[in-house]
Motif scaffolding. Structure first.
Motif, PDB file in Angstrom:
ATOM      1  N   ASP A  66      -2.551  -2.265  -3.297  1.00  0.00           N
ATOM      2  CA  ASP A  66      -3.315  -3.397  -3.841  1.00  0.00           C
ATOM      3  C   ASP A  66      -4.696  -3.487  -3.214  1.00  0.00           C
ATOM      4  O   ASP A  66      -5.674  -3.812  -3.887  1.00  0.00           O
ATOM      5  CB  ASP A  66      -2.568  -4.707  -3.628  1.00  0.00           C
ATOM      6  N   GLN A  67      -4.812  -3.183  -1.921  1.00  0.00           N
ATOM      7  CA  GLN A  67      -6.102  -3.256  -1.248  1.00  0.00           C
ATOM      8  C   GLN A  67      -7.058  -2.162  -1.717  1.00  0.00           C
ATOM      9  O   GLN A  67      -8.273  -2.307  -1.570  1.00  0.00           O
ATOM     10  CB  GLN A  67      -5.912  -3.192   0.259  1.00  0.00           C
ATOM     11  N   TYR A  84       2.691   1.838   0.660  1.00  0.00           N
ATOM     12  CA  TYR A  84       3.271   0.533   0.376  1.00  0.00           C
ATOM     13  C   TYR A  84       2.384  -0.254  -0.581  1.00  0.00           C
ATOM     14  O   TYR A  84       1.177  -0.070  -0.634  1.00  0.00           O
ATOM     15  CB  TYR A  84       3.487  -0.244   1.675  1.00  0.00           C
ATOM     16  N   LYS A  85       3.006  -1.144  -1.368  1.00  0.00           N
ATOM     17  CA  LYS A  85       2.292  -1.884  -2.408  1.00  0.00           C
ATOM     18  C   LYS A  85       1.117  -2.677  -1.845  1.00  0.00           C
ATOM     19  O   LYS A  85       0.056  -2.725  -2.461  1.00  0.00           O
ATOM     20  CB  LYS A  85       3.245  -2.814  -3.156  1.00  0.00           C
ATOM     21  N   HIS A  86       1.283  -3.273  -0.676  1.00  0.00           N
ATOM     22  CA  HIS A  86       0.194  -4.048  -0.083  1.00  0.00           C
ATOM     23  C   HIS A  86      -1.046  -3.172   0.125  1.00  0.00           C
ATOM     24  O   HIS A  86      -2.170  -3.575  -0.187  1.00  0.00           O
ATOM     25  CB  HIS A  86       0.649  -4.672   1.236  1.00  0.00           C
TER      26      HIS A  86
END
Length: 100
Positions: A52-53, A47-49
């Motif tokens: 991003d991390q 997932y994008k979240h």
């Protein structure tokens, strides 16, 4: 190396079972928890979240033209694909693979 389970691993499990397998892995030197292993899936989804991390620049994503279709029929267009280093296990019993 053979992976085995003892009676202690079955504590609290009602047999027969079809429980999902959820693991923790090292992805690009970051510990990722609650990774669902679904051997019936044809794709590995991040997932994008979570992406991003990892602090990986989005320009490293390779374009993907094929949409994903969910169980309810909804269509999702991936942002792209990327190869990531994944380590499972702990030394001396560990393996490192590259996953897309």
């Amino acid at each position: 190396e053979v992976i085995t389970f003892s009676q202690a691993d079955y504590e609290g499990v009602r047999l027969p079972h079809d429980d999902p397998v959820v693991v923790t892995l090292l992805v690009e030197l970051f510990t990722m928890k609650r990774i669902l292993i679904d051997n019936g899936s044809s794709t590995d989804i991040l997932y994008k979240h979570a992406f991003d991390q990892l602090r990986i620049p989005a320009d490293q994503l390779k374009p993907v033209k094929t949409p994903l279709v969910g169980f309810t029929g909804e269509t999702i267009h991936p942002l792209g694909s990327i190869n990531l280093s994944v380590v499972a296990g702990t030394a001396p019993c560990q393996t490192q693979v590259e996953m897309t």
